[in-house]
Write a protein that holds these residues in place. Sequence first.
Motif, PDB file in Angstrom:
ATOM      1  N   GLU A   1       0.822  -1.212   0.000  1.00 50.67           N
ATOM      2  CA  GLU A   1       0.000   0.000   0.000  1.00 50.67           C
ATOM      3  C   GLU A   1       0.857   1.263   0.000  1.00 50.67           C
ATOM      4  O   GLU A   1       0.579   2.207  -0.734  1.00 50.67           O
TER       5      GLU A   1
ATOM      6  N   ASP B   1       0.884   4.188  -2.796  1.00 49.40           N
ATOM      7  CA  ASP B   1       0.544   5.584  -2.494  1.00 49.40           C
ATOM      8  C   ASP B   1       0.927   5.891  -1.052  1.00 49.40           C
ATOM      9  O   ASP B   1       0.179   5.582  -0.119  1.00 49.40           O
TER      10      ASP B   1
ATOM     11  N   SER C   1       0.983   8.656   0.400  1.00 49.76           N
ATOM     12  CA  SER C   1       0.268   9.788   0.996  1.00 49.76           C
ATOM     13  C   SER C   1      -0.983   9.354   1.758  1.00 49.76           C
ATOM     14  O   SER C   1      -1.642  10.172   2.394  1.00 49.76           O
ATOM     15  N   GLN C   2      -1.292   8.060   1.725  1.00 52.13           N
ATOM     16  CA  GLN C   2      -2.457   7.559   2.455  1.00 52.13           C
ATOM     17  C   GLN C   2      -2.257   7.750   3.963  1.00 52.13           C
ATOM     18  O   GLN C   2      -1.150   7.636   4.471  1.00 52.13           O
ATOM     19  N   THR C   3      -3.345   7.980   4.652  1.00 51.99           N
ATOM     20  CA  THR C   3      -3.279   8.065   6.110  1.00 51.99           C
ATOM     21  C   THR C   3      -3.145   6.660   6.685  1.00 51.99           C
ATOM     22  O   THR C   3      -3.467   5.669   6.017  1.00 51.99           O
TER      23      THR C   3
ATOM     24  N   GLU D   1      -6.448   4.911   6.507  1.00 51.98           N
ATOM     25  CA  GLU D   1      -6.779   4.383   5.179  1.00 51.98           C
ATOM     26  C   GLU D   1      -6.030   3.070   4.916  1.00 51.98           C
ATOM     27  O   GLU D   1      -6.609   2.106   4.412  1.00 51.98           O
ATOM     28  N   ILE D   2      -4.759   3.055   5.267  1.00 55.05           N
ATOM     29  CA  ILE D   2      -3.961   1.844   5.073  1.00 55.05           C
ATOM     30  C   ILE D   2      -4.512   0.720   5.949  1.00 55.05           C
ATOM     31  O   ILE D   2      -4.677  -0.419   5.489  1.00 55.05           O
TER      32      ILE D   2
ATOM     33  N   LYS E   1      -7.520  -0.917   4.508  1.00 55.54           N
ATOM     34  CA  LYS E   1      -7.234  -1.724   3.322  1.00 55.54           C
ATOM     35  C   LYS E   1      -6.534  -3.039   3.658  1.00 55.54           C
ATOM     36  O   LYS E   1      -6.680  -4.009   2.927  1.00 55.54           O
TER      37      LYS E   1
END
Length: 153
Positions: free
Chosen positions: A14, A18, A20-22, A25-26, A29
């Motif tokens: 992940e 990207d 820049s994901q918080t 968010e990670i 996922k």
Amino acid sequence: MIELDSFERKILRELQRDASQTTAEIAEKVGLTPSPCWRRIDRLEREGLIRKRVAVIDRRKVGLNAQIFAQVKLNAHGRANLDEFSAAIRGFPEVLDAYVLMGTMDFMLRIVAKDIDAYERFFFERLSKLSGVQEINSTVALSEIKSTNELPI
């Protein structure tokens, strides 16, 4: 090599996709809650698996339209000073990647420039003037088929 569990592998995939994901968010996922996900990311950073997080810039959109691969051969004197040559190469912002090779050539460099004229200036004014350089074979990339920083984790 550091042992990675399935969650850490997913986290790394992940982040490569990207960065820049918080953390939240990670975590969503990969199937974790934010706190354990953050702890795992923190450990991966502390242990050096994650060296840094960067933005990947489109080189053409910033005017770097030429990409060149240069194979460099050093003379016997130059080979004795590999560290000196390596340090000089590290100081050239045009050189994005540099590898020591086994074979007939000593180094492979990936270089970007505004255009071929800019590369020619770099070649004659800087690269070819380095101590110990015997030969440079340059190959201009016409198009880019694949370019990624994502490791197959």
